[in-house]
Design an enzyme around this catalytic site. Structure first.
Site, PDB file in Angstrom:
ATOM      1  N   ASP A  48      15.766   1.180  24.103  1.00  0.00           N
ATOM      2  CA  ASP A  48      14.306   1.596  24.975  1.00  0.00           C
ATOM      3  C   ASP A  48      14.062   3.142  24.658  1.00  0.00           C
ATOM      4  O   ASP A  48      14.870   3.882  24.337  1.00  0.00           O
ATOM      5  CB  ASP A  48      14.993   1.443  26.522  1.00  0.00           C
ATOM      6  CG  ASP A  48      15.143   0.157  26.770  1.00  0.00           C
ATOM      7  OD1 ASP A  48      14.615  -0.911  25.944  1.00  0.00           O
ATOM      8  OD2 ASP A  48      15.939  -0.267  27.744  1.00  0.00           O
ATOM      9  N   LYS A  49      13.160   3.206  25.014  1.00  0.00           N
ATOM     10  CA  LYS A  49      12.400   4.805  24.908  1.00  0.00           C
ATOM     11  C   LYS A  49      13.578   5.600  25.411  1.00  0.00           C
ATOM     12  O   LYS A  49      13.389   6.856  24.882  1.00  0.00           O
ATOM     13  CB  LYS A  49      10.917   4.728  25.361  1.00  0.00           C
ATOM     14  CG  LYS A  49      10.329   6.250  25.143  1.00  0.00           C
ATOM     15  CD  LYS A  49       9.101   5.941  26.012  1.00  0.00           C
ATOM     16  CE  LYS A  49       8.268   7.526  25.645  1.00  0.00           C
ATOM     17  NZ  LYS A  49       6.940   7.350  26.190  1.00  0.00           N
TER      18      LYS A  49
END
Length: 260
Positions: free
Chosen positions: A102-103
């Site tokens: 994920d970011k």
């Protein structure tokens, strides 16, 4: 070496794709059109062309990347910085990320041009374990840990329960007691918490790869993840001497460790 393997390892395409190119007549060996993917060639001496351009054999590459928070796991993006933007001076033709983070998640990310290697890691039937370190708001008692270890529902009715996981609690208590031990730069949501907010850190090991799985598993037992870092894949552990945003080639022994 087989012609299709040579082309796949030279970033022309996947093994499946290059077989199609060969059968279509788009590939020449020493000036002669070859339509048989299994033909043996000498990668050091034979001249291979794809659509009349000489193919330079690159071979397989395997990178360990220490992903920082704030970038996305993608080739390109119009808005966000991607993990590939950290490879400015490296040829990444044909290279892809193995899975994704994920970011806002940091840690170990592998990149390669070896499709078989990716398959061995990512295919659900392979059950390759991935371990994450987390800080979360909330607490984990024995009942919570048992749920995580035995499998827990993290979605709608039709989504099957998670596979058994491993959970190890590292630190737990009130924020006021642990704030001096939370030395992670990008945690902002903890700092504004009430001094008596319970917080917990630990390690969660899973053998699946569902979207936001670690966060959803911990949320299911009442914990809100505020920091997440992948520290290992299979038997391979992130090299902590590798600074965030940096990468290096895997050694032969490390490539084998991933698949242990």
């Amino acid at each position: 070496m087989r012609l299709d393997k040579f082309l796949a390892e030279s970033a022309i395409g996947s093994r499946k794709k290059v077989r199609e190119y060969i059968k279509e007549g788009s590939v020449k060996v020493n000036g002669e059109v070859i339509t048989e993917p299994a033909i043996e060639i000498n990668e050091n001496f034979d001249v291979v062309e794809y659509i009349n351009e000489i193919v330079v054999y690159t071979g397989k590459v395997y990178y360990m990347f220490h992903k920082p928070a704030g970038c996305i796991t993608a080739k390109t993006d119009a808005v966000n910085k991607t993990v590939f933007d950290f490879f400015d001076n490296t040829s990444m033709k044909g290279v892809f990320h193995v899975g994704r983070l994920d970011k806002d998640t940091e840690g170990l990310l592998l990149l390669t041009n070896d499709g078989e290697f990716e398959h061995k890691i990512m295919h659900p039937k392979k059950h390759v374990e991935k371990t994450y370190f987390f800080w979360a708001l909330g607490s984990l008692d024995e009942a919570d840990k048992n749920q995580l270890e035995q499998g827990i529902c993290i979605g709608q009715d039709k989504e099957i329960m998670t596979k058994p996981a491993k959970i190890e609690v590292d630190k737990f208590g009130m924020y006021k007691e642990l704030k001096h031990k939370i030395t992670i730069d990008n945690i902002t949501s903890i700092a504004s918490m009430h001094p008596n907010q319970p917080v917990v850190s630990g390690y969660l090991t899973i053998s699946e790869g569902r979207k936001h799985q670690v966060k959803r598993m911990l949320k299911a037992v009442g914990c809100y993840v505020v920091y997440l870092k992948r520290i290992s894949i299979g038997g391979l552990t992130l090299d902590e001497t590798l600074e965030k945003g940096s990468h290096r080639h895997l050694t032969e022994s490390e490539i084998l460790k991933v698949l242990e």
